[in-house]
Design an enzyme around this catalytic site. Structure first.
Site, PDB file in Angstrom:
ATOM      1  CB  SER A 124      -0.930   0.019   1.222  1.00  0.00           C
ATOM      2  OG  SER A 124      -0.166   0.001   2.417  1.00  0.00           O
ATOM      3  CG  HIS A 145      -2.725  -0.943  -3.145  1.00  0.00           C
ATOM      4  ND1 HIS A 145      -3.058   0.370  -2.893  1.00  0.00           N
ATOM      5  CD2 HIS A 145      -2.916  -1.610  -1.972  1.00  0.00           C
ATOM      6  CE1 HIS A 145      -3.434   0.491  -1.625  1.00  0.00           C
ATOM      7  NE2 HIS A 145      -3.358  -0.690  -1.058  1.00  0.00           N
ATOM      8  CD  GLU A 157      -3.880   2.885  -5.684  1.00  0.00           C
ATOM      9  OE1 GLU A 157      -4.078   4.112  -5.634  1.00  0.00           O
ATOM     10  OE2 GLU A 157      -3.207   2.265  -4.823  1.00  0.00           O
ATOM     11  CG  ASN A 195      -3.034   4.501   0.968  1.00  0.00           C
ATOM     12  OD1 ASN A 195      -4.067   4.670   1.604  1.00  0.00           O
ATOM     13  ND2 ASN A 195      -2.487   3.300   0.816  1.00  0.00           N
TER      14      ASN A 195
END
Length: 518
Positions: A124, A145, A157, A195
């Site tokens: 992540s 991800h 992702e 993120n």
């Protein structure tokens, strides 16, 4: 190797925790052969039992037919030793977030799998390029991800490391669609898209709380009911848990070499140390009893209305919206060039605090109350007022009564540049613009990743367009002018498009024309 002839039919998954099980579930349902490996042999059996139970529950609820359920489970087997992954077309690691451990695993996998096998990391926050650096053939390594819970979070992702073969990313994009997920493509940068973009809500919410502007619950109420987000920053942090989110905040901050936009808060560090982690431990920013969030009740609104109200004309559209509410409440409007001696004074700053707004117009700060007019006031689910340090209790309470007169709840906060919603939303938009400026992902993928991965009502670029790029730019510039904090410097992507009247979702015209010609 090209995506046209590169087929993925057998997938190995290393790590059988929540993420590994979730990836296995969607892969098995898509008809792939799945091999589970874990250094703890008992965990492999437990993971397969979990999948069997999950498929059975889905069948009982009518969401999965019996034949498909049995077929999916039959697709899953355990790998007793890592050598059992030798014939996999793809191996996805979903193990501990430690770079050296992941590098060691990938080096070992290279000695086991064929030369055409793709190696993907579900990391992540760690660099895909760094993970691949220890491999003999880093071109076959990419990021993949997923988000927890994998079956419900329909975005993944796909991350290209510096040495990743683009065909690998193409194949993973295609596989994601086959598994029922929406893929987005990102360059290898800290936090990738989701993120990275998520720093706006969490770090700015913590910043507001850290300045003593409002309580955790009030900040969450404002972001939910005024700004329209499904969860406020502290509800979100309780859901993800600080033992997960705080290290990610620190990791992204340090990977960007102490970029001010991503500065973590000592609030989360202290609470993590004290064990106030979130929902899963029963106490975080909120207490949880039988899994139910305990929220402090709001005090009833005052009822005494002001005698008369003078409204700043600095922002004409906001002035008009406030005047309409005053008329609706049946309160006298002071239409003088300057406020009468007994009038409540209302200002509508964008980015400035109430103090700066009062001083700029030479107003009596003891009678000044600011209202956030970024979102439509008439249709609001909540309104936010802000006082100067000099504002009297009478001015504060009569303003509260005025703007709550139609039954809409009102939150009164201490002085803050950009209120709460303005500064959090502007930060979200600004970071999204910076991701686009750095070409980490396309504008389309940025908005798609954020709406699916974070559950925001709009992606950051679309949100900026909806509120007005020029307005967001004004908010950021005004906050910066008061605080001088570089975290609020506007992204060039935002500034240029605002000045030219372009959509924040628009790529450079020349680039778009080049793609069309190709």
């Amino acid at each position: 190797m090209t995506s046209r002839n590169f087929s993925i039919e057998t997938i190995g998954i290393v790590g059988t925790g929540a993420m590994g099980r979730g990836i296995a579930q969607i892969a098995a349902l898509a008809g792939l052969t799945v091999r589970l490996y874990d250094t703890n042999p008992a965990a492999i059996g437990a993971a397969r039992d979990y999948l069997a139970e999950t498929f059975a529950k889905l069948t009982a609820k009518g969401k999965l037919d019996q034949a498909r359920s049995l077929a999916a489970l039959a697709n899953v087997s355990g790998a007793q030793v890592i050598g059992d992954l030798a014939d996999c077309d793809l191996v996805v690691e979903a193990i501990v977030e430690k770079l050296d451990v992941k590098q060691a695993l990938f080096r070992e996998l290279e000695t086991v799998v064929s030369g055409r096998c793709v190696l993907a990391s579900n990391t992540s926050s760690l660099s895909i390029t760094a993970i691949a650096a220890g491999c003999t053939n880093p071109s076959r390594v990419a990021g993949y991800h997923f988000f927890n819970p994998v079956p419900l979070m329909k975005v993944v992702e796909v991350i290209d490391g510096l040495r990743s073969d683009p065909a690998i990313g193409d194949a993973l994009m295609e596989l994601a669609r086959r598994m029922g997920h929406t893929p987005v493509r990102a360059k290898d940068m800290p936090g990738f898209i989701v993120n990275h973009a998520g720093r706006g809500m969490n770090t700015e919410g913590l910043r507001v709380a850290g300045e003593g502007v409002a309580s955790f619950a009030d900040i969450d109420r404002i972001m939910r009911e005024q700004a329209g987000f499904r969860l406020g920053p502290f509800e979100l942090l309780d859901l993800t848990a600080l033992d997960v989110s705080h290290p990610v905040m620190e990791s992204i901050y340090h990977q960007f070499y102490e970029e001010p936009r991503f500065t973590p808060s000592p609030i989360t560090g202290t609470r993590l140390a004290g064990g106030l982690i979130g929902r899963k431990t029963g106490e975080g920013f909120y207490r949880y009893e039988d899994g139910k969030q305990q929220v402090p009740a709001e005090a009833p609104a005052p009822t005494e209305l002001p005698h008369s109200v003078w409204v700043s004309k600095r922002y004409p559209k906001a002035h008009k919206a406030v005047v309409q509410l005053i008329a609706k409440a049946g309160v006298k409007l002071d239409e003088g060039a300057t406020p009468a001696a007994d009038s409540l004074i209302i200002v509508t700053p964008f980015g400035h605090d109430a103090t700066t707004a009062a001083v700029d117009e030479a107003l009596d700060a003891t009678r000044v109350v600011a209202i956030d007019a970024l979102f439509p006031l008439a249709a609001a689910q909540r309104r936010t007022l802000m006082t100067t340090p000099a504002t009297s209790r009478a001015a504060r309470d009569t303003a509260h009564a005025l703007f709550a007169a139609d039954g809409v709840p009102v939150t009164v906060i201490r002085d803050s540049t950009g209120f709460v919603a303005q500064r959090v939303v502007a930060t979200i938009v600004n970071i999204g613009c910076d991701i686009a400026q750095k070409q980490i992902a396309t504008p389309e993928d940025i908005d798609l990743a954020v709406t699916l991965g974070l559950g925001y009502p709009r992606g950051p670029l679309a949100l900026g367009d909806a509120l007005g790029a020029k307005t967001i730019l004004t908010i950021l510039r005004n906050i910066f002018s008061v605080l001088g904090d570089p975290r609020y410097r506007p992204s060039p992507w935002l500034a240029r498009r605002a000045q030219l009247g372009l959509s924040l979702t628009q790529r450079d015209a020349a680039d778009t024309q080049t793609e069309t010609q190709q």
